[in-house]
Design a protein around this motif. Structure first.
Motif, PDB file in Angstrom:
ATOM      1  N   ASP A 166       2.326   8.739   0.010  1.00 50.64           N
ATOM      2  CA  ASP A 166       1.735   9.869   0.717  1.00 50.64           C
ATOM      3  C   ASP A 166       0.563   9.464   1.609  1.00 50.64           C
ATOM      4  OD1 ASP A 166       3.549  11.653  -0.427  1.00 50.64           O
ATOM      5  OD2 ASP A 166       2.273  11.932  -2.190  1.00 50.64           O
ATOM      6  N   VAL A 167       0.103   8.226   1.483  1.00 52.62           N
ATOM      7  CA  VAL A 167      -1.016   7.737   2.294  1.00 52.62           C
ATOM      8  C   VAL A 167      -0.489   6.668   3.248  1.00 52.62           C
ATOM      9  CG1 VAL A 167      -3.247   6.574   2.245  1.00 52.62           C
ATOM     10  CG2 VAL A 167      -2.654   8.204   0.439  1.00 52.62           C
ATOM     11  N   THR A 225       0.840  -1.204   0.000  1.00 53.91           N
ATOM     12  CA  THR A 225       0.000   0.000   0.000  1.00 53.91           C
ATOM     13  C   THR A 225       0.868   1.244   0.000  1.00 53.91           C
ATOM     14  OG1 THR A 225      -1.788  -1.137   1.155  1.00 53.91           O
ATOM     15  CG2 THR A 225      -1.750   1.262   1.312  1.00 53.91           C
ATOM     16  N   TRP A 226       1.891   1.258   0.834  1.00 56.33           N
ATOM     17  CA  TRP A 226       2.805   2.392   0.915  1.00 56.33           C
ATOM     18  C   TRP A 226       3.585   2.579  -0.385  1.00 56.33           C
ATOM     19  CZ3 TRP A 226       8.226   2.248   0.814  1.00 56.33           C
ATOM     20  CH2 TRP A 226       8.857   3.459   1.098  1.00 56.33           C
ATOM     21  N   ARG A 227       4.033   1.482  -0.996  1.00 53.74           N
ATOM     22  CA  ARG A 227       4.790   1.593  -2.248  1.00 53.74           C
ATOM     23  C   ARG A 227       3.934   2.169  -3.373  1.00 53.74           C
ATOM     24  NH1 ARG A 227       8.136  -3.405  -3.908  1.00 53.74           N
ATOM     25  NH2 ARG A 227       8.895  -1.857  -5.354  1.00 53.74           N
ATOM     26  N   VAL A 228       2.642   1.822  -3.392  1.00 55.71           N
ATOM     27  CA  VAL A 228       1.732   2.328  -4.422  1.00 55.71           C
ATOM     28  C   VAL A 228       1.504   3.825  -4.240  1.00 55.71           C
ATOM     29  CG1 VAL A 228      -0.656   2.231  -5.260  1.00 55.71           C
ATOM     30  CG2 VAL A 228       0.603   0.123  -4.853  1.00 55.71           C
ATOM     31  N   ASP A 229       1.353   4.277  -2.984  1.00 53.24           N
ATOM     32  CA  ASP A 229       1.126   5.693  -2.709  1.00 53.24           C
ATOM     33  C   ASP A 229       1.792   6.066  -1.389  1.00 53.24           C
ATOM     34  OD1 ASP A 229       0.306   8.296  -2.434  1.00 53.24           O
ATOM     35  OD2 ASP A 229      -1.821   7.874  -2.679  1.00 53.24           O
TER      36      ASP A 229
END
Length: 79
Positions: free
Chosen positions: A26-27, A20-24
């Motif tokens: 900033d979230v 999830t972190w690698r995809v975005d």
């Protein structure tokens, strides 16, 4: 209070948080231990063999490095 730790049962959730972190980046993903939505993830990788990620959660005290092994190079696959 003892710091939280990722157990073997939580590995899939921890890897999902990293993805999830690698995809975005900033979230902030959810913590795999307590579910709080402010997990801090940082990349400390030693590529090409292993990815290393630090997972830190202020809510439960999780502060752990997680290794994600990368597949070995396949001879002849590059051509």
């Amino acid at each position: 209070m003892a710091a939280a730790e990722i157990t073997a049962d939580m590995i899939d959730a921890a890897r999902a948080a990293i993805l999830t972190w690698r995809v975005d980046p900033d979230v902030a993903p959810a913590c795999p231990v307590c579910g709080a939505g402010d997990l801090a993830v940082s990349d400390h990788s030693a590529r090409p063999h292993t990815e290393w990620y630090r997972l830190y959660c202020r809510a439960c005290g999780l502060d752990q490095m997680l290794a994600v092994p990368l597949g070995a190079a396949v001879p002849g696959a590059e051509g």
